[in-house]
Motif scaffolding. Structure first.
Motif, PDB file in Angstrom:
ATOM      1  N   LEU A  18     -64.933  24.799  -8.991  1.00 56.58           N
ATOM      2  CA  LEU A  18     -65.461  24.271 -10.242  1.00 56.58           C
ATOM      3  C   LEU A  18     -66.936  24.549 -10.482  1.00 56.58           C
ATOM      4  O   LEU A  18     -67.412  24.362 -11.616  1.00 56.58           O
ATOM      5  CB  LEU A  18     -65.216  22.759 -10.300  1.00 56.58           C
ATOM      6  N   TYR A  22     -68.826  24.661 -14.058  1.00 49.90           N
ATOM      7  CA  TYR A  22     -69.870  23.671 -14.333  1.00 49.90           C
ATOM      8  C   TYR A  22     -71.136  24.338 -14.850  1.00 49.90           C
ATOM      9  O   TYR A  22     -71.703  23.914 -15.861  1.00 49.90           O
ATOM     10  CB  TYR A  22     -70.167  22.865 -13.068  1.00 49.90           C
ATOM     11  N   THR A 148     -59.510  20.198 -10.722  1.00 54.32           N
ATOM     12  CA  THR A 148     -59.290  20.761 -12.058  1.00 54.32           C
ATOM     13  C   THR A 148     -58.825  19.701 -13.047  1.00 54.32           C
ATOM     14  O   THR A 148     -59.221  19.729 -14.224  1.00 54.32           O
ATOM     15  CB  THR A 148     -58.262  21.900 -11.995  1.00 54.32           C
ATOM     16  N   TYR A 151     -61.869  17.594 -13.954  1.00 52.54           N
ATOM     17  CA  TYR A 151     -62.786  18.351 -14.812  1.00 52.54           C
ATOM     18  C   TYR A 151     -62.252  18.409 -16.239  1.00 52.54           C
ATOM     19  O   TYR A 151     -63.008  18.284 -17.204  1.00 52.54           O
ATOM     20  CB  TYR A 151     -62.972  19.765 -14.253  1.00 52.54           C
TER      21      TYR A 151
END
Length: 208
Positions: A18, A22, A148, A151
């Protein structure tokens, strides 16, 4: 040690998978910047792992592992600072802390494996290492799935707290490709949610 390895592999997978998303969403950085960040984090990880034998001989496995967990928890705060992209004075802090987080997780792995090796009988060490690899694989799967999902949930919210509220109480869905105006106006936002989960994993590892 197996529980610590599970936490370590989960947190490592979350930040590995991630982090590029990000920095793209928070700072509008491209693949070029991410390439430099990967180079920096790889070099830092190599240095941290290379320093392990001397540190372990001087301070012991337990203290090295505890220090790695504490350092990882502190450095994970780099994902919770102001993330507005325009002339952001905090991006250097984010880079330093994120690289420190990754190198701390890299340092923690040999601590776990050394500890397991020292307390396993020679006749079962081979099976012990195989079991550890299986646990690390489970952690990678957990990190991919949980990271995931978190997020995706947090991306449409202005803060981690509002994302958590939605996760446990409201369960509203937002379009990932169309961030709300709150996202654009906010500094630290819900995109940090999976890294909060990684912070928790390292905290559990430190307690264990």
């Amino acid at each position: 040690s197996m529980a610590v390895l599970l936490c370590q592999s989960t947190a490592t997978t979350i930040v590995t998978v991630l982090w590029p998303l990000y920095i793209r969403d928070a700072y509008q950085w491209s693949a070029t910047e991410y390439g430099y960040l990967v180079l920096m984090s790889s070099m830092a990880s190599i240095v941290s792992v290379a320093s392990y034998p001397k540190l372990e001989a001087r301070y012991g496995i337990a203290k090295c592992g505890e220090a790695a967990c504490v350092c990882g928890m502190v450095c994970s705060l780099g994902f919770f600072i102001d993330s507005r992209p325009l002339l952001n004075p905090w991006y250097k802090t984010h880079v330093v802390l994120a690289v420190g987080f990754i190198s701390s997780l890299a340092f923690l792995e040999p601590c776990i494996r050394t500890l397991s090796s020292n307390y396993s009988h020679s006749s079962v060490q081979g099976r012990s290492f195989g079991f550890m690899n299986a646990i690390a694989g489970v952690g990678s799967i957990l990190g991919n799935l949980a990271g995931t999902k978190l997020y995706q949930i947090g991306k449409g919210y202005e803060s981690v707290t509002s994302a958590l509220y939605n996760l446990f109480f409201e369960h509203h869905e937002y379009d990932d490709d169309a961030p709300t105006s709150r996202d654009q106006d906010s500094g630290m936002n819900g995109k940090s949610l999976p890294f909060l989960f990684a912070f928790g994993m390292i905290g559990i590892a430190a307690v264990i």
